[in-house]
Design an enzyme around this catalytic site. Structure first.
Site, PDB file in Angstrom:
ATOM      1  N   ASP A 287       0.854  -1.191   0.000  1.00  0.00           N
ATOM      2  CA  ASP A 287       0.000   0.000   0.000  1.00  0.00           C
ATOM      3  C   ASP A 287       0.889   1.240   0.000  1.00  0.00           C
ATOM      4  O   ASP A 287       1.848   1.341   0.778  1.00  0.00           O
ATOM      5  CB  ASP A 287      -0.897   0.006   1.243  1.00  0.00           C
ATOM      6  CG  ASP A 287      -1.903   1.147   1.207  1.00  0.00           C
ATOM      7  OD1 ASP A 287      -2.898   1.015   0.475  1.00  0.00           O
ATOM      8  OD2 ASP A 287      -1.692   2.154   1.909  1.00  0.00           O
TER       9      ASP A 287
ATOM     10  N   ASP B 210      -4.552   2.374  -4.650  1.00  0.00           N
ATOM     11  CA  ASP B 210      -3.087   2.395  -4.574  1.00  0.00           C
ATOM     12  C   ASP B 210      -2.586   1.192  -3.783  1.00  0.00           C
ATOM     13  O   ASP B 210      -1.555   1.270  -3.109  1.00  0.00           O
ATOM     14  CB  ASP B 210      -2.598   3.704  -3.937  1.00  0.00           C
ATOM     15  CG  ASP B 210      -3.120   3.893  -2.517  1.00  0.00           C
ATOM     16  OD1 ASP B 210      -4.193   3.351  -2.203  1.00  0.00           O
ATOM     17  OD2 ASP B 210      -2.458   4.583  -1.725  1.00  0.00           O
TER      18      ASP B 210
END
Length: 330
Positions: A199, A242
């Site tokens: 992440d 993301d």
């Protein structure tokens, strides 16, 4: 034709006569070379006839042109059993088809992958009917092989589109989840599936400070780094805006995931957009599962490790270790 005096019903007797005529016609059925030729003109087809009793098969001349194999093959079952270049799945399908002919199955179709003479693989559709002899026993299988490569390419293309995250070119969330669940089911005793979840840290700040085009560029660069660094045989996907995932199997999957994670944390720092140096980093969580464990349990463990990496300052890797209260910081 006079009605058989033993028949009390003229219609029933007529049906018997018609059925007998049809049976005689079917017994005499046999495609000539000329008839095969007419059929083949409709497309890229190969005609064949397999003799059940003698276990010998004869193909039309296209067979030799495509596969550089003789058009007449005796002891066909042995030939298939020993054909090392034939894919095991296709070999099993051919043998199953032959057994169905022996059982008298009227018609069947399947798809096979066969090696061409140039070494490439050719997908063919197989359509075969069973021809019976005068005693009602299976005599031969008569059929066609059809080039279905174009259809297969369309199917493969659609499957790729369904599975792909079009923005990064990686697998999408659904596709990598399906893969992970399947690999867990296939694991044998002692084998391991390792999950890595990546992440980006403070990704919103990148979009706010440099604009969404730079943010998009960063995500694509991260995907490229994952593809370049991920070990052979692993699968990578984008599971959120993301957030990325990599699944690894094999005896060294844990070590491979650790090495990959450390490389990604180090390399992602150097991503630039329009030659602008940006403060970019990521956090990674790692967890492993063995045969019999649930995918949801593996995902929760990797997600917990990722949470710990964030909590301990970001820009780092944490690994979930069973029977330990907190994930291990690498």
């Amino acid at each position: 034709m006079p009605v058989n005096p033993e028949c009390q019903d003229h219609e029933i007797c007529s049906q018997k006569i018609l059925y007998s005529a049809v049976e005689r016609q079917r017994e005499s059925f046999s495609l000539t070379d000329e008839q095969y030729d007419l059929i083949r003109r409709g497309g890229r087809l190969i005609a064949f006839q397999w003799d059940v009793k003698d276990d010998q098969i004869r193909f039309s001349r296209e067979w030799e042109e495509w596969f550089e194999e003789p058009v007449f093959i005796p002891n066909f079952e042995d030939y298939i059993q020993q054909a090392m270049a034939v894919h095991p799945g296709s070999r099993a399908e051919i043998l199953r088809c032959m057994e169905n002919i022996r059982k008298g199955m009227p018609y069947q179709k399947c798809e096979l992958q066969l090696p061409l003479k140039n070494g490439e693989k050719q997908w063919v559709g197989v359509y075969v009917a069973t021809q019976m002899d005068a005693d009602g026993n299976p005599a031969c299988g008569v059929g066609l092989l059809e080039d279905i490569m174009d259809q297969k390419e369309i199917v493969f293309h659609l499957e790729r589109e369904i599975q792909m995250d079009t923005f990064t070119g990686l697998l999408n969330k659904n596709a990598i989840e399906i893969y992970g669940k399947r690999k867990l089911r296939e694991l044998k005793h002692g084998e391991t599936l390792t999950m890595l979840i990546l992440d980006m840290d403070n990704f919103k700040n990148i979009n706010d400070s440099y604009g969404h085009p730079c943010g998009d560029h960063v995500l694509k660069e991260v995907a490229n780094l994952i593809c370049q660094a991920a070990p052979k045989g692993s699968r990578a996907g984008r599971i959120g805006g993301d957030e990325f995932m990599v699944l690894l199997t094999g005896p060294e999957s844990v070590q491979g995931a650790e090495q990959l994670a450390e490389n990604l944390v180090r390399q992602i720092r150097y991503i630039q957009c329009k030659e602008i140096g940006m403060d970019i980093s990521c956090s990674i969580g790692i967890a492993s599962a063995q045969a019999g464990e649930a995918y949801s349990t593996l995902y929760d463990a990797a997600d917990q490790a990722l949470y710990q990496a964030k909590e301990q300052g970001k820009n780092r890797v944490c690994e979930y270790i069973q029977d330990q209260r907190d994930p291990k910081l690498l």
